[in-house]
Scaffold this motif. Structure first.
Motif, PDB file in Angstrom:
ATOM      1  N   MET A   1       0.836  -1.308  -0.083  1.00 36.68           N
ATOM      2  CA  MET A   1      -0.160  -0.137  -0.154  1.00 36.68           C
ATOM      3  C   MET A   1       0.891   1.222  -0.092  1.00 36.68           C
ATOM      4  SD  MET A   1      -3.590   0.389   2.277  1.00 36.68           S
ATOM      5  CE  MET A   1      -2.828  -0.154   3.833  1.00 36.68           C
ATOM      6  N   ASN A   2       0.749   2.180  -0.827  1.00 29.38           N
ATOM      7  CA  ASN A   2       1.392   3.347  -1.069  1.00 29.38           C
ATOM      8  C   ASN A   2       0.567   4.561  -0.604  1.00 29.38           C
ATOM      9  OD1 ASN A   2       3.689   4.528  -1.776  1.00 29.38           O
ATOM     10  ND2 ASN A   2       3.829   3.338  -3.850  1.00 29.38           N
ATOM     11  N   ILE A   3       0.710   4.842   0.677  1.00 26.56           N
ATOM     12  CA  ILE A   3       0.146   6.101   1.442  1.00 26.56           C
ATOM     13  C   ILE A   3       0.707   7.294   0.799  1.00 26.56           C
ATOM     14  CG2 ILE A   3      -0.885   6.960   3.092  1.00 26.56           C
ATOM     15  CD1 ILE A   3      -0.706   4.190   4.476  1.00 26.56           C
ATOM     16  N   PRO A   4      -0.030   8.502   0.230  1.00 22.77           N
ATOM     17  CA  PRO A   4       0.704   9.360  -0.358  1.00 22.77           C
ATOM     18  C   PRO A   4       1.052  10.523   0.595  1.00 22.77           C
ATOM     19  CG  PRO A   4      -1.690   9.685  -0.792  1.00 22.77           C
ATOM     20  CD  PRO A   4      -1.107   8.322  -0.189  1.00 22.77           C
ATOM     21  N   SER A   5       0.998  10.041   1.928  1.00 22.19           N
ATOM     22  CA  SER A   5       1.493  11.142   2.922  1.00 22.19           C
ATOM     23  C   SER A   5       2.446  10.123   3.967  1.00 22.19           C
ATOM     24  CB  SER A   5       0.416  11.731   3.737  1.00 22.19           C
ATOM     25  OG  SER A   5       0.425  11.976   4.671  1.00 22.19           O
ATOM     26  N   LYS A   6       3.562  10.788   4.138  1.00 25.28           N
ATOM     27  CA  LYS A   6       4.372  10.196   5.229  1.00 25.28           C
ATOM     28  C   LYS A   6       3.853  10.290   6.613  1.00 25.28           C
ATOM     29  CE  LYS A   6       8.589   8.973   6.452  1.00 25.28           C
ATOM     30  NZ  LYS A   6       8.260   8.545   7.916  1.00 25.28           N
ATOM     31  N   LEU A   7       3.148  11.271   7.009  1.00 24.87           N
ATOM     32  CA  LEU A   7       2.373  11.551   8.444  1.00 24.87           C
ATOM     33  C   LEU A   7       1.383  10.569   8.638  1.00 24.87           C
ATOM     34  CD1 LEU A   7       1.875  15.299   8.269  1.00 24.87           C
ATOM     35  CD2 LEU A   7       3.459  14.401   9.698  1.00 24.87           C
ATOM     36  N   ILE A   8       0.485  10.012   7.564  1.00 23.91           N
ATOM     37  CA  ILE A   8      -0.177   9.046   7.628  1.00 23.91           C
ATOM     38  C   ILE A   8       0.369   7.967   7.604  1.00 23.91           C
ATOM     39  CG2 ILE A   8      -2.490   7.978   6.656  1.00 23.91           C
ATOM     40  CD1 ILE A   8      -3.271  10.598   5.871  1.00 23.91           C
ATOM     41  N   GLU A   9       1.536   7.671   6.734  1.00 29.44           N
ATOM     42  CA  GLU A   9       1.907   6.372   6.793  1.00 29.44           C
ATOM     43  C   GLU A   9       2.613   5.950   8.137  1.00 29.44           C
ATOM     44  OE1 GLU A   9       4.447   5.967   3.637  1.00 29.44           O
ATOM     45  OE2 GLU A   9       4.514   3.642   4.129  1.00 29.44           O
ATOM     46  N   ASP A  10       3.030   6.938   8.885  1.00 25.70           N
ATOM     47  CA  ASP A  10       3.604   6.643  10.367  1.00 25.70           C
ATOM     48  C   ASP A  10       2.442   6.260  11.215  1.00 25.70           C
ATOM     49  OD1 ASP A  10       6.070   7.284   9.382  1.00 25.70           O
ATOM     50  OD2 ASP A  10       6.202   9.628  10.158  1.00 25.70           O
ATOM     51  N   ALA A  11       1.479   7.080  11.308  1.00 28.21           N
ATOM     52  CA  ALA A  11       0.238   6.794  12.087  1.00 28.21           C
ATOM     53  C   ALA A  11      -0.316   5.407  11.833  1.00 28.21           C
ATOM     54  CB  ALA A  11      -1.008   7.871  11.772  1.00 28.21           C
ATOM     55  N   VAL A  12      -0.399   5.002  10.534  1.00 27.25           N
ATOM     56  CA  VAL A  12      -0.784   3.634  10.148  1.00 27.25           C
ATOM     57  C   VAL A  12       0.121   2.656  10.984  1.00 27.25           C
ATOM     58  CG1 VAL A  12      -1.277   2.149   8.113  1.00 27.25           C
ATOM     59  CG2 VAL A  12      -2.093   4.423   8.266  1.00 27.25           C
ATOM     60  N   THR A  13       1.358   2.772  10.552  1.00 25.67           N
ATOM     61  CA  THR A  13       2.440   1.837  11.107  1.00 25.67           C
ATOM     62  C   THR A  13       2.317   1.645  12.681  1.00 25.67           C
ATOM     63  OG1 THR A  13       3.911   2.725   9.434  1.00 25.67           O
ATOM     64  CG2 THR A  13       4.915   1.374  11.088  1.00 25.67           C
ATOM     65  N   GLU A  14       2.107   2.827  13.510  1.00 26.74           N
ATOM     66  CA  GLU A  14       1.856   2.640  14.834  1.00 26.74           C
ATOM     67  C   GLU A  14       0.756   2.160  15.180  1.00 26.74           C
ATOM     68  OE1 GLU A  14       3.693   3.311  17.255  1.00 26.74           O
ATOM     69  OE2 GLU A  14       5.564   3.860  15.913  1.00 26.74           O
ATOM     70  N   ILE A  15      -0.508   2.372  14.561  1.00 32.42           N
ATOM     71  CA  ILE A  15      -1.930   1.976  14.869  1.00 32.42           C
ATOM     72  C   ILE A  15      -1.941   0.367  14.606  1.00 32.42           C
ATOM     73  CG2 ILE A  15      -4.163   1.927  14.552  1.00 32.42           C
ATOM     74  CD1 ILE A  15      -3.979   4.789  13.565  1.00 32.42           C
ATOM     75  N   SER A  16      -1.243   0.098  13.390  1.00 30.45           N
ATOM     76  CA  SER A  16      -1.145  -1.532  13.055  1.00 30.45           C
ATOM     77  C   SER A  16      -0.473  -2.350  13.941  1.00 30.45           C
ATOM     78  CB  SER A  16      -1.055  -1.561  11.811  1.00 30.45           C
ATOM     79  OG  SER A  16       0.332  -1.269  11.264  1.00 30.45           O
ATOM     80  N   ARG A  17       0.392  -1.916  14.907  1.00 23.61           N
ATOM     81  CA  ARG A  17       1.194  -2.517  15.779  1.00 23.61           C
ATOM     82  C   ARG A  17       0.273  -3.076  16.890  1.00 23.61           C
ATOM     83  NH1 ARG A  17       6.542   0.377  17.847  1.00 23.61           N
ATOM     84  NH2 ARG A  17       7.560   0.374  15.640  1.00 23.61           N
ATOM     85  N   LEU A  18      -0.928  -2.522  17.053  1.00 22.10           N
ATOM     86  CA  LEU A  18      -1.826  -2.992  18.086  1.00 22.10           C
ATOM     87  C   LEU A  18      -2.490  -4.541  17.539  1.00 22.10           C
ATOM     88  CD1 LEU A  18      -3.895   0.415  18.644  1.00 22.10           C
ATOM     89  CD2 LEU A  18      -2.365  -0.822  20.162  1.00 22.10           C
ATOM     90  N   PRO A  19      -2.684  -5.338  18.768  1.00 22.22           N
ATOM     91  CA  PRO A  19      -3.046  -6.590  18.272  1.00 22.22           C
ATOM     92  C   PRO A  19      -4.491  -6.629  17.523  1.00 22.22           C
ATOM     93  CG  PRO A  19      -3.468  -6.077  20.554  1.00 22.22           C
ATOM     94  CD  PRO A  19      -2.705  -4.943  20.224  1.00 22.22           C
ATOM     95  N   GLY A  20      -4.580  -7.433  16.548  1.00 23.91           N
ATOM     96  CA  GLY A  20      -5.897  -7.579  15.682  1.00 23.91           C
ATOM     97  C   GLY A  20      -6.162  -6.477  14.828  1.00 23.91           C
ATOM     98  N   ILE A  21      -5.104  -5.444  14.744  1.00 27.80           N
ATOM     99  CA  ILE A  21      -5.465  -4.170  13.740  1.00 27.80           C
ATOM    100  C   ILE A  21      -4.101  -4.544  12.525  1.00 27.80           C
ATOM    101  CG2 ILE A  21      -5.417  -2.129  13.546  1.00 27.80           C
ATOM    102  CD1 ILE A  21      -6.706  -1.754  16.042  1.00 27.80           C
ATOM    103  N   GLY A  22      -4.746  -4.744  11.341  1.00 28.25           N
ATOM    104  CA  GLY A  22      -3.771  -4.850  10.273  1.00 28.25           C
ATOM    105  C   GLY A  22      -3.661  -3.518   9.672  1.00 28.25           C
ATOM    106  N   LYS A  23      -2.991  -3.400   8.566  1.00 28.83           N
ATOM    107  CA  LYS A  23      -2.654  -2.170   7.818  1.00 28.83           C
ATOM    108  C   LYS A  23      -3.753  -1.518   7.340  1.00 28.83           C
ATOM    109  CE  LYS A  23       2.002  -1.713   7.441  1.00 28.83           C
ATOM    110  NZ  LYS A  23       2.647  -0.745   7.551  1.00 28.83           N
ATOM    111  N   LYS A  24      -4.917  -2.318   6.755  1.00 26.87           N
ATOM    112  CA  LYS A  24      -6.222  -1.728   6.133  1.00 26.87           C
ATOM    113  C   LYS A  24      -7.178  -1.189   7.092  1.00 26.87           C
ATOM    114  CE  LYS A  24      -7.120  -3.522   1.629  1.00 26.87           C
ATOM    115  NZ  LYS A  24      -8.098  -3.841   0.512  1.00 26.87           N
ATOM    116  N   THR A  25      -7.202  -1.890   8.238  1.00 24.24           N
ATOM    117  CA  THR A  25      -8.050  -1.454   9.315  1.00 24.24           C
ATOM    118  C   THR A  25      -7.412  -0.046  10.000  1.00 24.24           C
ATOM    119  OG1 THR A  25      -8.447  -3.495   9.908  1.00 24.24           O
ATOM    120  CG2 THR A  25      -9.211  -1.968  11.530  1.00 24.24           C
ATOM    121  N   ALA A  26      -5.898  -0.054  10.153  1.00 24.33           N
ATOM    122  CA  ALA A  26      -5.183   0.916  10.640  1.00 24.33           C
ATOM    123  C   ALA A  26      -5.740   2.300   9.696  1.00 24.33           C
ATOM    124  CB  ALA A  26      -3.775   0.706  10.967  1.00 24.33           C
ATOM    125  N   LEU A  27      -5.402   2.149   8.563  1.00 22.22           N
ATOM    126  CA  LEU A  27      -5.894   3.105   7.626  1.00 22.22           C
ATOM    127  C   LEU A  27      -7.045   3.591   7.582  1.00 22.22           C
ATOM    128  CD1 LEU A  27      -4.752   4.898   5.031  1.00 22.22           C
ATOM    129  CD2 LEU A  27      -5.437   3.214   3.715  1.00 22.22           C
TER     130      LEU A  27
END
Lengths: 206, 206
Positions: free
Chosen positions: A1-27
């Protein structure tokens, strides 16, 4: 997944570290936060950091608490002579929801699991033994209820605790294992059914 | 659920405001964060606030962006003469993942939905018309691809856009609706199947 914003990508990376939350849900969560009032994201972030930095653990039972002693341990209406031993905090909430237990708790913080390298010394067992051995306190402990999972690890831990508590002249019981309320005999596995026959209780209609 | 810590209860309330996350899941996430290194919770909170406060929207296509113009609009390799009109940011990511489109985008920010009180003026339609009408720019727009959902709202929006763009002498197309790749005819609903016959395309083996 190629998110056009570094800020959002960082947030998605952090959120998807939570258990049961993948990249799509994090986005999806990140984009939801973007659509909301900024105060919402602010409140979420603040509540997470405040919780992580300020939450304490009860010095007596190791439950989560806002002070050195938790609201259950400091409640004079709760019976301190019965201690229910559980694996973790969720178990306390589950038992509290039944409204069937008026005693106090002791949270082990896990169960003995040699495969995961968790031995008795990693758990809050010494502090439990200490609570039980205080015979001259205001509220001496009379009964320990072991409410651990019906797994091999839970049974091992119950067995270990039973041995450790033997010398302290305290009644040790374990929650009943049997067929769940609403369960049909036909569909119950044989181990559970066998145990429910072995540990049958007196039936009274009075 | 009676959580014995106000701090955790606050965090659970905030987390459970996110879409698709209930109280139980929120508690599980909060307790997970408590078990992790404090730096983890800190990073999560920081990434959320930074994202919410600093993310920008592209002035041309309204996509999320770290600057005034997004990485797709500012990419000289992308063909600015074809604009794909989509509902929201996720749709851009979905189309980008196909690697089939080398043009640029325009994000409406929703679809016309009288039931939800969303009219054409709530969407980024004027800026789309403006992009199309700039005939003396370096890259005049030749084609608009409408890539909206195959719902009544999506179709209404496509119809409205088709009418609005008619006078601008630009080709307007819509993405094909038909049976999905891998789909069996037998299990396709009749509306989709009917449409796929109506909008059949020439078959060539060359």
């Amino acid at each position: 997944m190629n998110i056009p914003s570094k800020l959002i990508e960082d947030a998605v990376t952090e959120i998807s570290r939570l258990p049961g939350i993948g990249k799509k849900t994090a986005l999806r969560l990140a984009l939801h936060l973007l659509k909301q009032n900024p105060a919402h994201a602010e409140a979420l972030a603040l509540s997470i950091t405040t919780m992580r930095n300020e939450v304490q653990y009860c010095q007596t039972c190791h439950n989560i608490s806002d002070g050195p002693i938790c609201s259950i341990c400091s409640n004079p209406k709760r019976d301190g002579s019965i201690i229910c031993v559980v694996e973790d905090i969720q178990d306390v909430l589950a038992i509290e929801n039944t409204n069937q237990f008026q005693g106090k708790y002791h949270i082990l913080g896990g169960v003995i699991s040699p495969l995961q390298g968790i031995g008795p010394e990693e758990l809050h067992i010494e502090s439990l033994v200490e609570r039980v051995s205080k015979k001259n306190s205001d509220e001496p402990v009379k009964e320990i209820i072991l409410a651990l999972s019906a797994t091999m690890e839970g049974d091992t831990t119950s067995f270990y605790l039973g041995k450790r508590l033997k010398e302290h002249n305290v009644k040790v019981s374990t929650i009943a294992r049997g067929i769940p309320v609403g369960g049909e005999l036909e569909y119950t596995d044989e181990v559970t059914l066998g145990r429910s026959i072995m540990t049958r209780v007196n039936y009274s209609t009075e």
